[in-house]
Structure formats: C-alpha cells, structure tokens
Design a protein around this motif. Structure first.
Motif, PDB file in Angstrom:
ATOM      1  N   ILE A 177       8.442   9.599  -9.767  1.00  0.00           N
ATOM      2  CA  ILE A 177       7.679  10.485  -8.896  1.00  0.00           C
ATOM      3  C   ILE A 177       6.242   9.992  -8.944  1.00  0.00           C
ATOM      4  O   ILE A 177       5.667   9.835 -10.015  1.00  0.00           O
ATOM      5  CB  ILE A 177       7.777  11.944  -9.377  1.00  0.00           C
ATOM      6  CG1 ILE A 177       9.202  12.474  -9.161  1.00  0.00           C
ATOM      7  CG2 ILE A 177       6.767  12.825  -8.652  1.00  0.00           C
ATOM      8  CD1 ILE A 177       9.460  13.825  -9.772  1.00  0.00           C
ATOM      9  N   GLY A 178       5.672   9.696  -7.785  1.00  0.00           N
ATOM     10  CA  GLY A 178       4.311   9.194  -7.763  1.00  0.00           C
ATOM     11  C   GLY A 178       4.243   7.687  -7.703  1.00  0.00           C
ATOM     12  O   GLY A 178       5.066   7.040  -7.047  1.00  0.00           O
ATOM     13  N   VAL A 179       3.303   7.099  -8.446  1.00  0.00           N
ATOM     14  CA  VAL A 179       3.061   5.656  -8.352  1.00  0.00           C
ATOM     15  C   VAL A 179       3.025   4.940  -9.698  1.00  0.00           C
ATOM     16  O   VAL A 179       2.893   3.720  -9.735  1.00  0.00           O
ATOM     17  CB  VAL A 179       1.713   5.391  -7.621  1.00  0.00           C
ATOM     18  CG1 VAL A 179       1.774   5.866  -6.182  1.00  0.00           C
ATOM     19  CG2 VAL A 179       0.534   6.043  -8.353  1.00  0.00           C
ATOM     20  N   LEU A 237       0.847  -1.189   0.000  1.00  0.00           N
ATOM     21  CA  LEU A 237       0.000   0.000   0.000  1.00  0.00           C
ATOM     22  C   LEU A 237       0.883   1.239   0.000  1.00  0.00           C
ATOM     23  O   LEU A 237       1.853   1.319   0.751  1.00  0.00           O
ATOM     24  CB  LEU A 237      -0.907   0.020   1.238  1.00  0.00           C
ATOM     25  CG  LEU A 237      -2.143  -0.872   1.211  1.00  0.00           C
ATOM     26  CD1 LEU A 237      -2.665  -1.103   2.624  1.00  0.00           C
ATOM     27  CD2 LEU A 237      -3.238  -0.281   0.327  1.00  0.00           C
ATOM     28  N   LYS A 238       0.542   2.211  -0.835  1.00  0.00           N
ATOM     29  CA  LYS A 238       1.337   3.447  -0.901  1.00  0.00           C
ATOM     30  C   LYS A 238       0.416   4.652  -1.043  1.00  0.00           C
ATOM     31  O   LYS A 238      -0.562   4.613  -1.791  1.00  0.00           O
ATOM     32  CB  LYS A 238       2.310   3.417  -2.081  1.00  0.00           C
ATOM     33  CG  LYS A 238       3.186   4.683  -2.184  1.00  0.00           C
ATOM     34  CD  LYS A 238       4.179   4.568  -3.314  1.00  0.00           C
ATOM     35  CE  LYS A 238       4.973   5.856  -3.509  1.00  0.00           C
ATOM     36  NZ  LYS A 238       5.802   6.203  -2.320  1.00  0.00           N
ATOM     37  N   GLN A 239       0.761   5.720  -0.326  1.00  0.00           N
ATOM     38  CA  GLN A 239       0.015   6.964  -0.432  1.00  0.00           C
ATOM     39  C   GLN A 239       0.775   7.947  -1.310  1.00  0.00           C
ATOM     40  O   GLN A 239       1.995   8.075  -1.201  1.00  0.00           O
ATOM     41  CB  GLN A 239      -0.206   7.591   0.949  1.00  0.00           C
ATOM     42  CG  GLN A 239      -1.107   8.826   0.917  1.00  0.00           C
ATOM     43  CD  GLN A 239      -1.226   9.494   2.271  1.00  0.00           C
ATOM     44  OE1 GLN A 239      -0.257   9.583   3.015  1.00  0.00           O
ATOM     45  NE2 GLN A 239      -2.405   9.947   2.607  1.00  0.00           N
ATOM     46  N   TYR A 240       0.066   8.615  -2.185  1.00  0.00           N
ATOM     47  CA  TYR A 240       0.652   9.688  -2.984  1.00  0.00           C
ATOM     48  C   TYR A 240      -0.407  10.741  -3.249  1.00  0.00           C
ATOM     49  O   TYR A 240      -1.526  10.414  -3.653  1.00  0.00           O
ATOM     50  CB  TYR A 240       1.207   9.153  -4.318  1.00  0.00           C
ATOM     51  CG  TYR A 240       1.758  10.268  -5.200  1.00  0.00           C
ATOM     52  CD1 TYR A 240       2.953  10.890  -4.876  1.00  0.00           C
ATOM     53  CD2 TYR A 240       1.045  10.715  -6.312  1.00  0.00           C
ATOM     54  CE1 TYR A 240       3.452  11.922  -5.651  1.00  0.00           C
ATOM     55  CE2 TYR A 240       1.537  11.747  -7.100  1.00  0.00           C
ATOM     56  CZ  TYR A 240       2.747  12.355  -6.766  1.00  0.00           C
ATOM     57  OH  TYR A 240       3.226  13.392  -7.527  1.00  0.00           O
ATOM     58  N   ASN A 241      -0.044  11.991  -2.989  1.00  0.00           N
ATOM     59  CA  ASN A 241      -0.943  13.116  -3.251  1.00  0.00           C
ATOM     60  C   ASN A 241      -2.303  12.911  -2.580  1.00  0.00           C
ATOM     61  O   ASN A 241      -3.361  13.137  -3.181  1.00  0.00           O
ATOM     62  CB  ASN A 241      -1.105  13.311  -4.762  1.00  0.00           C
ATOM     63  CG  ASN A 241      -1.655  14.685  -5.106  1.00  0.00           C
ATOM     64  OD1 ASN A 241      -1.544  15.621  -4.311  1.00  0.00           O
ATOM     65  ND2 ASN A 241      -2.282  14.794  -6.276  1.00  0.00           N
ATOM     66  N   LEU A 296      -7.486   3.117  -4.415  1.00  0.00           N
ATOM     67  CA  LEU A 296      -8.509   2.649  -3.476  1.00  0.00           C
ATOM     68  C   LEU A 296      -9.855   3.310  -3.727  1.00  0.00           C
ATOM     69  O   LEU A 296     -10.908   2.709  -3.485  1.00  0.00           O
ATOM     70  CB  LEU A 296      -8.071   2.911  -2.020  1.00  0.00           C
ATOM     71  CG  LEU A 296      -7.412   1.718  -1.309  1.00  0.00           C
ATOM     72  CD1 LEU A 296      -6.115   1.330  -2.004  1.00  0.00           C
ATOM     73  CD2 LEU A 296      -7.163   2.026   0.159  1.00  0.00           C
ATOM     74  N   ASP A 297      -9.847   4.550  -4.244  1.00  0.00           N
ATOM     75  CA  ASP A 297     -11.121   5.241  -4.454  1.00  0.00           C
ATOM     76  C   ASP A 297     -11.871   4.734  -5.679  1.00  0.00           C
ATOM     77  O   ASP A 297     -12.996   5.182  -5.946  1.00  0.00           O
ATOM     78  CB  ASP A 297     -10.919   6.758  -4.546  1.00  0.00           C
ATOM     79  CG  ASP A 297      -9.882   7.168  -5.576  1.00  0.00           C
ATOM     80  OD1 ASP A 297      -9.439   6.308  -6.353  1.00  0.00           O
ATOM     81  OD2 ASP A 297      -9.517   8.356  -5.607  1.00  0.00           O
TER      82      ASP A 297
END
Length: 336
Positions: A245-247, A192-196, A216-217
């Motif tokens: 940068i990001g996912v 699991l990773k969070q970005y922005n 996830l959304d």
C-alpha cells in the motif's frame, strides 16, 4: 454499439470496398474482405458472421456512425454495394457522434494534467479540438480527481515525464526530511507514481544497485546529464506495487498475512473499499468482522490502519500488532 479495434478495422475495410469503382462487392465479398483484414490483425481469427456484417453496415448508415449513403445495385439475385457519392469516404469525415463522446471522455482523463507545468498544451489542445470537431461543452468538468496543484515540486513533473520517455539521465539535487542540506547525485528516471496527493519518482541512483523513490516535493534542482542512461530491464511496475500500500518497498521483506478486527459500524466500508487487493473476510459477528490482507508492511499501511482510530484492531501477527501498539501508546503520551 461500442467502437473497438476490431470494429474500426471492419469499418475501414468496408469503406475501402464501398469506394472501390473497379470491383463489385456483394455480401459474400464484403464478408471475405472484412475477415481477411481481421486475420491480418489478429492472425488465425475466426472472423465475423453475416449478422455482424449487416449490423456494421447499419451502424455506418446511422447518425451515430457516419450517415453513409449506399447505392445498392441488383444483378439477378445478387445485390452489390457502393457509395452513392464516389468521392465519399469515412476517412474524410472528422468524427462521428460516438467518437465525439469518446473524445469527451478522453478530455476528462487528460484534464487531470491540466495546470501542471509543461502540460499547459492540454488545455489549449482541448479548446482547439472542441472548436474543430464541434465538441462544444465538453470542457465542463463533471469529474473531480484528487490532486494538489500547490504541491511543491510539481514544476518538475513535465521535465521528469519527458526524461523517462526520452531516457535522459539527470543530476538531481535532493533534500530528504532528515537532511540539513541537499545532496546531488546521478539518477536514471523510470516511473512516476501518485499516492496520497503526492508524486514520487522511481528509478536508479548510480551509487546504488537497488531501486530508489524520490518525493517530488523534496527535489531542489534538476539538470540533464550526458551520462549514458541505464534502462529498466527487470522491473514491471504493475507487479512492483502489487503487494504494498503506497510507494515504500523494503528489500528482502516477506509477504505478511495480517488479521484485522473491524468494528461492525466500519465493516461495510471496508468491504466495499478494500484496504488491499488481497483482502478477504474471515468471520463476522453482530459486533465486528475479521478481515485478512497479505501485504509487505510499510509506513503507509501503518498510517492507513491508524487513521481508522479505535474501529480497527490488528490481531496478528504479534510483531506487527506490537508495532501498532507502540505507535498508539506514543501518541497517547502526547495527551497525558
């Protein structure tokens, strides 16, 4: 004095020696016991000095430690140490002041998960520990993490977290932005990773050999599957995100060196908050600075660069410069 793993091993070994009624421990014996314990932990450790041993004993006697009371018995020129109270042990104490401070810091990190579905226990545990360990006041927030508690799909976070830990296969109903209706597929969750402020789930879709990431959304439904779990045996996720940068990571993409011309008003910000870990400053004048980064270009990089408006210009490579130009031109057409 900070408490690290080696220090804890030493304190516990000293505690064991001080509470042993069957043997006399002077400084040489205490030093030998501590170094043997460290050697078992690290293997081949050079051990600690007498000075460190005296510092350890002083810390244990201090209010920042455990306020231990030692009985020091002299036999000729030798001095032996043991607890004044034969029933005392630091293992029977709850926490010392320094450990309490470390727990307060840990609570601040854990608070990032408070409010997430299936992580309500964190707040309850914090209250119980504060009461049991006398950590009143530690729940007062002094750090703000970037989060969006109203983000759709957060209700799945706890189940996905547990599925990764327990290696549980899942049937996921997922609807991408361009899909008219959800599709359901077998998925093996790995990371699991969070970005922005958004969360993404990485893993393997049974239908594909390559890694997949799901926002996830966009998840509509999750069900556990009895299918055998396929484990992650090849991907180090710390390395996986190193060049992006990001996912978003595209297959068979080559690392690209991108040169950026940054307005002098923005240059100090870019210096102190690098766009990427590979960032280097190439040149600087009174009007602008030239930076370079080596990344795998993706839409997150595009969005980041475009967010600075006319303060950043992509100089090279020509292909990526053209891509940014097209996006700016298309954006400008909306205002014509």
């Amino acid at each position: 004095m900070s408490i690290n793993k080696n220090a804890i091993v030493r304190y516990h070994k000293l505690d064991e020696c001080f509470s042993n009624p069957g043997k006399n421990y002077g400084i040489p014996e205490l030093l030998e016991a501590c170094n043997e314990a460290l050697a078992e932990l690290k293997g081949g450790s050079s051990g600690i000095s007498r000075r460190q041993l005296y510092d350890d004993i002083a810390f244990m006697e201090s209010s920042q430690g455990w306020s231990i009371e030692l009985e020091k018995t002299r036999d000729g020129r030798r001095v032996y140490y043991r607890y004044a109270d034969p029933h005392f042990s630091i293992r029977n104490q709850m926490v010392n002041p320094m450990e309490a401070e470390q727990l307060r810091s840990a609570f601040l990190v854990l608070s990032r998960f408070k409010g997430m579905p299936q992580f309500e226990w964190i707040e309850e545990m914090q209250i119980r520990l504060e009461d049991a360990l006398g950590l009143k006041g530690s729940s007062k927030s002094i750090v703000g993490f970037e989060t969006n508690p109203y983000l759709k799909g957060l209700n799945y976070f706890g189940r996905l977290f547990n599925a990764i830990i327990n290696k549980q296969s899942l049937n996921i109903a997922y609807q991408g932005f361009r899909q008219e209706r959800p599709s359901t597929f077998l998925f093996f969750p790995w990371y699991l990773k969070q970005y922005n402020s958004r969360w993404f789930l990485f893993g393997r879709n049974k239908e594909y050999d390559s890694i997949v990431n799901l926002a996830l959304d966009r998840i509509q439904e999750i069900e556990e599957s009895s299918h055998a779990f396929i484990e992650n045996t090849s991907i180090d996720f710390d390395e996986y995100f190193e060049d992006i940068i990001g996912v978003t990571l595209f297959e068979n993409q080559e690392l690209t060196k991108i040169r950026l011309k940054v307005d002098i008003s923005l240059a100090p910000y870019i210096k102190t908050k690098p766009l990427h870990g590979s960032q280097k400053i190439v040149d600087q004048t009174s009007n602008y600075a030239i930076f370079s980064i080596e990344v795998l270009p993706n839409k997150e990089l595009d969005s980041l660069l475009l967010s600075f408006g006319d303060k950043i210009e992509v100089l090279s490579p020509d292909g990526y410069r053209e891509e940014i130009y097209v996006q700016l031109r298309n954006s400008l057409e909306h205002y014509n």
